[in-house]
Design an enzyme around this catalytic site. Structure first.
Site, PDB file in Angstrom:
ATOM      1  N   ASP A 253      -7.999  -5.058  -0.235  1.00 20.48           N
ATOM      2  CA  ASP A 253      -8.462  -5.917  -1.335  1.00 20.48           C
ATOM      3  C   ASP A 253      -8.127  -7.385  -1.136  1.00 20.48           C
ATOM      4  OD1 ASP A 253      -7.574  -3.143  -3.237  1.00 20.48           O
ATOM      5  OD2 ASP A 253      -9.602  -3.923  -3.084  1.00 20.48           O
TER       6      ASP A 253
ATOM      7  N   HIS B  73       0.866  -1.194   0.000  1.00 19.04           N
ATOM      8  CA  HIS B  73       0.000   0.000   0.000  1.00 19.04           C
ATOM      9  C   HIS B  73       0.889   1.226   0.000  1.00 19.04           C
ATOM     10  CE1 HIS B  73      -3.136   2.843   1.157  1.00 19.04           C
ATOM     11  NE2 HIS B  73      -3.996   1.910   0.790  1.00 19.04           N
TER      12      HIS B  73
HETATM   13  C1  SDX Z   1      -6.096   0.237  -2.930  1.00 17.92           C
HETATM   14  O1  SDX Z   1      -4.409   4.766  -1.914  1.00 17.92           O
HETATM   15  C2  SDX Z   1      -5.338   4.110  -1.350  1.00 17.92           C
HETATM   16  O2  SDX Z   1      -5.773   4.450  -0.279  1.00 17.92           O
HETATM   17  C3  SDX Z   1      -5.844   2.913  -2.121  1.00 17.92           C
HETATM   18  C4  SDX Z   1      -6.878   2.056  -1.410  1.00 17.92           C
HETATM   19  C5  SDX Z   1      -8.166   2.815  -1.183  1.00 17.92           C
HETATM   20  O3  SDX Z   1      -8.921   2.424  -0.295  1.00 17.92           O
HETATM   21  O4  SDX Z   1      -8.461   3.735  -1.992  1.00 17.92           O
HETATM   22  O5  SDX Z   1      -6.376   1.619  -0.164  1.00 17.92           O
HETATM   23  C6  SDX Z   1      -7.255   0.846  -2.252  1.00 17.92           C
HETATM   24  O6  SDX Z   1      -5.809   0.614  -4.040  1.00 17.92           O
HETATM   25  C7  SDX Z   1      -5.264  -0.785  -2.215  1.00 17.92           C
HETATM   26  C8  SDX Z   1      -4.048  -1.289  -3.078  1.00 17.92           C
HETATM   27  C9  SDX Z   1      -4.551  -2.361  -4.018  1.00 17.92           C
HETATM   28  N1  SDX Z   1      -3.514  -2.733  -4.982  1.00 17.92           N
HETATM   29  C10 SDX Z   1      -2.895  -3.928  -4.905  1.00 17.92           C
HETATM   30  O7  SDX Z   1      -3.093  -4.742  -4.013  1.00 17.92           O
HETATM   31  C11 SDX Z   1      -1.940  -4.206  -6.071  1.00 17.92           C
HETATM   32  C12 SDX Z   1      -0.619  -4.783  -5.515  1.00 17.92           C
HETATM   33  N2  SDX Z   1       0.051  -3.731  -4.784  1.00 17.92           N
HETATM   34  C13 SDX Z   1       1.097  -2.991  -5.478  1.00 17.92           C
HETATM   35  O8  SDX Z   1       0.798  -2.753  -6.825  1.00 17.92           O
HETATM   36  C14 SDX Z   1       1.586  -1.789  -4.682  1.00 17.92           C
HETATM   37  O9  SDX Z   1       1.823  -2.230  -3.419  1.00 17.92           O
HETATM   38  C15 SDX Z   1       0.744  -0.550  -4.612  1.00 17.92           C
HETATM   39  C16 SDX Z   1       0.344  -0.057  -5.958  1.00 17.92           C
HETATM   40  C17 SDX Z   1      -0.496  -0.783  -3.805  1.00 17.92           C
HETATM   41  C18 SDX Z   1       1.562   0.534  -3.909  1.00 17.92           C
HETATM   42  O10 SDX Z   1       2.555   0.924  -4.812  1.00 17.92           O
HETATM   43  P1  SDX Z   1       3.764   1.854  -4.318  1.00 17.92           P
HETATM   44  O11 SDX Z   1       3.492   2.606  -3.082  1.00 17.92           O
HETATM   45  O12 SDX Z   1       4.203   2.604  -5.523  1.00 17.92           O
HETATM   46  O13 SDX Z   1       4.789   0.729  -3.897  1.00 17.92           O
HETATM   47  P2  SDX Z   1       6.209   0.656  -4.405  1.00 17.92           P
HETATM   48  O14 SDX Z   1       6.137   0.308  -5.843  1.00 17.92           O
HETATM   49  O15 SDX Z   1       6.923   1.899  -3.991  1.00 17.92           O
HETATM   50  O16 SDX Z   1       6.743  -0.595  -3.567  1.00 17.92           O
HETATM   51  C19 SDX Z   1       7.886  -0.515  -2.821  1.00 17.92           C
HETATM   52  C20 SDX Z   1       8.600  -1.861  -3.084  1.00 17.92           C
HETATM   53  C21 SDX Z   1       9.003  -2.045  -4.544  1.00 17.92           C
HETATM   54  O17 SDX Z   1      10.132  -2.885  -4.562  1.00 17.92           O
HETATM   55  P3  SDX Z   1      11.642  -2.199  -4.608  1.00 17.92           P
HETATM   56  O18 SDX Z   1      11.666  -1.310  -5.836  1.00 17.92           O
HETATM   57  O19 SDX Z   1      11.767  -1.411  -3.311  1.00 17.92           O
HETATM   58  O20 SDX Z   1      12.568  -3.393  -4.695  1.00 17.92           O
HETATM   59  O21 SDX Z   1       7.711  -2.937  -2.794  1.00 17.92           O
HETATM   60  C22 SDX Z   1       7.503  -3.706  -3.979  1.00 17.92           C
HETATM   61  C23 SDX Z   1       7.858  -2.821  -5.137  1.00 17.92           C
HETATM   62  O22 SDX Z   1       8.251  -3.600  -6.267  1.00 17.92           O
HETATM   63  N3  SDX Z   1       6.082  -4.070  -3.987  1.00 17.92           N
HETATM   64  C24 SDX Z   1       5.633  -5.304  -4.259  1.00 17.92           C
HETATM   65  C25 SDX Z   1       4.240  -5.214  -4.104  1.00 17.92           C
HETATM   66  N4  SDX Z   1       3.894  -3.967  -3.761  1.00 17.92           N
HETATM   67  C26 SDX Z   1       5.045  -3.266  -3.696  1.00 17.92           C
HETATM   68  N5  SDX Z   1       6.254  -6.446  -4.633  1.00 17.92           N
HETATM   69  C27 SDX Z   1       5.474  -7.521  -4.831  1.00 17.92           C
HETATM   70  N6  SDX Z   1       4.122  -7.538  -4.688  1.00 17.92           N
HETATM   71  C28 SDX Z   1       3.475  -6.394  -4.327  1.00 17.92           C
HETATM   72  N7  SDX Z   1       2.154  -6.399  -4.196  1.00 17.92           N
END
Ligand code: SDX
Length: 439
Positions: free
Chosen positions: A365, A307
């Protein structure tokens, strides 16, 4: 002496003082407007990780502590004691309603729980297997072709009527997405039923079969919609705010919110989680998916994990996880295999260094789809249900923004990294050294 943050441009020695503003809870903010005004520079913050876009009193969340409050009320208490329509009132008006206010609000919503018959024709333009969110985007936008007698955004009564219209009509539009996909006749709201009962009956009733409201289903869906009602300046709410800042039609702004919510990284994740759990098929396959999620060259991410704000367990996920257990115990193990995989996946991921060091926890989710599927709602409808819940937050933020004395169009700037100035070249001179025409 008022607190400021000093910025010094070490190339010119110019120094500016940016005022620090404090809210009720959460981090203070730096008023960055002086950066351009006095230094001629923009502040760059891709993804808005450390940017506050507005002042708001609707929702407070603390990602580190896993706190979520609507108008000061903890989400745990609202999920336990409130109902969705009461949370709508709270988000819109800032206080919990008295019994008279609640009765009046319910009556107003009931009176508007219908859409123009012509709007129902929009559905027939979609294939039966169109993704329901593609329909939601269309029909919410279509609402903007009605109600022009009350769309003066400078009129508080028009704004309030628009908000109540959104709350009243979203369940109808959402239920009809499902009816269209099933080829079933649309149903109309029943005046004697409550908001949640009406939605489920509009979804599942069929003219030739008996229908009975399942209180357990109403209760579970009520809780889910409360947990999805609002979430500060998330991507879809920020979209509604930006569209609304241009004084766009408020119903069209709701459609814009649907567009953003549909993304897999946002509200589309609930559907993606259940598809992922079905792909995993059995807990013994979990390690393979965990490795894929950690592999940077693999676009696969663990859906429902991570998140932008919560670097702790999403408080909504904790509530939904508990509700999952309660519902599936009542329904005698429906969806239990999916829940078993989800829980095992959570257990393994939360012990894995990759997820621990990145503070990736289950989000809202991760478990919600399991409940929705247990209620007989098809996977493709999950984000529609999210949009139904979130529409209250969207329109509450629209109301707050339009009524704000500082209301103005949102217009971010950029760091330009394109070409320097260059002159136009006629096309005949662009093909490189002219090829000798064959004689
Ligand atoms: C919602 O904003 C809100 O409030 C949203 C929400 C709402 O109520 O409106 O809460 C609803 O959208 C919840 C999120 C639902 N999405 C998912 O579950 C999709 C999977 N999650 C990821 O796509 C991701 O975690 C996000 C999009 C939710 C957050 O993205 P960020 O903040 O840009 O995270 P990031 O890319 O900066 O992650 C930091 C690290 C990265 O790795 P490094 O570059 O540091 O090596 O964590 C990794 C990312 O690659 N990472 C994941 C991951 N989420 C982040 N790796 C594997 N699986 C994941 N799910």
């Amino acid at each position: 002496m008022s607190r400021t943050v000093t910025i010094i441009d070490n190339a010119t020695g110019k120094k500016i003082e940016c005022p620090v503003l404090s809210g009720t809870n959460g981090p203070d903010v730096v008023d960055a407007s002086a950066i351009y005004r006095e230094l001629g520079m923009f502040a760059l913050d891709p993804g808005f990780l450390s940017t506050a876009s507005c002042r708001s009193s609707i929702t407070f969340l603390d990602g580190e502590a896993g706190i979520l409050r609507h108008r000061g009320y903890p989400i745990e208490q609202l999920a336990e004691h409130s109902n969705y329509l009461e949370v709508c009132y709270l988000l819109l008006y800032g206080t919990l309603p008295t019994s008279n206010q609640m009765t009046d609000f319910q009556n107003q919503i009931r009176e508007r729980s219908v859409v123009h018959e012509h709007l129902l024709r929009f559905y027939s333009g979609y294939l039966y297997d169109a993704h329901p969110m593609s329909i939601m985007v269309g029909v919410t936008g279509a609402l903007s072709s009605y109600y022009h007698e009350a769309l003066d955004i400078n009129d508080p009564d028009d704004r309030d009527l628009t908000a109540r219209r959104v709350i009243a009509k979203m369940p109808i539009l959402a239920a009809n997405c499902y009816k269209h996909s099933m080829g079933h006749p649309f149903a109309y709201a029943w005046p004697e039923l409550g908001y949640m009962e009406n939605f489920l009956k509009m979804m599942f009733t069929r003219p030739h079969l008996p229908y009975e409201t399942i209180p357990l289903a109403c209760k579970a869906l009520e809780k889910l919609l409360i947990l999805h009602a609002d979430h500060e300046q998330n991507a879809s709410t920020s979209t509604v705010r930006l569209a609304g800042s241009a004084e766009a039609n408020p119903f069209a702004c709701i459609s814009a919110g649907c567009v953003t919510l549909w993304g897999r990284a946002h509200g589309g994740a609930n559907e993606a989680v259940v598809r992922m759990l079905n792909d995993i098929q059995h807990p013994r396959h979990i390690p393979k998916f965990i490795e894929r999620a950690k592999n940077k060259s693999d676009p696969f991410r663990l859906m429902g994990f991570g998140h932008r704000v919560y670097k702790n367990y999403d408080p909504r996920a904790a509530i939904i996880r508990k509700a999952c257990h309660e519902l599936l115990n009542e329904l005698q193990g429906i969806n239990q295999p999916l829940l078993d995989i989800a829980m095992r996946l959570e257990e393994i991921a939360l012990q894995d260094e990759y997820f621990v060091e990145r503070k990736l926890y289950p989000n809202v989710d991760f478990y919600s789809g399991i409940i929705l599927q247990a209620l007989g709602i098809p996977t493709s409808m999950f984000t529609v249900i999210f949009a139904l819940g979130r529409s209250a937050g969207w329109i509450a933020h629209w109301l707050e923004m339009v009524a704000d004395p500082d209301f103005r169009i949102g217009r971010p700037r950029q760091l330009y990294i394109g070409s320097e100035k260059r002159s136009y070249v006629p096309i005949e001179q662009r093909d490189g050294p002219a090829r000798k025409k064959r004689s």
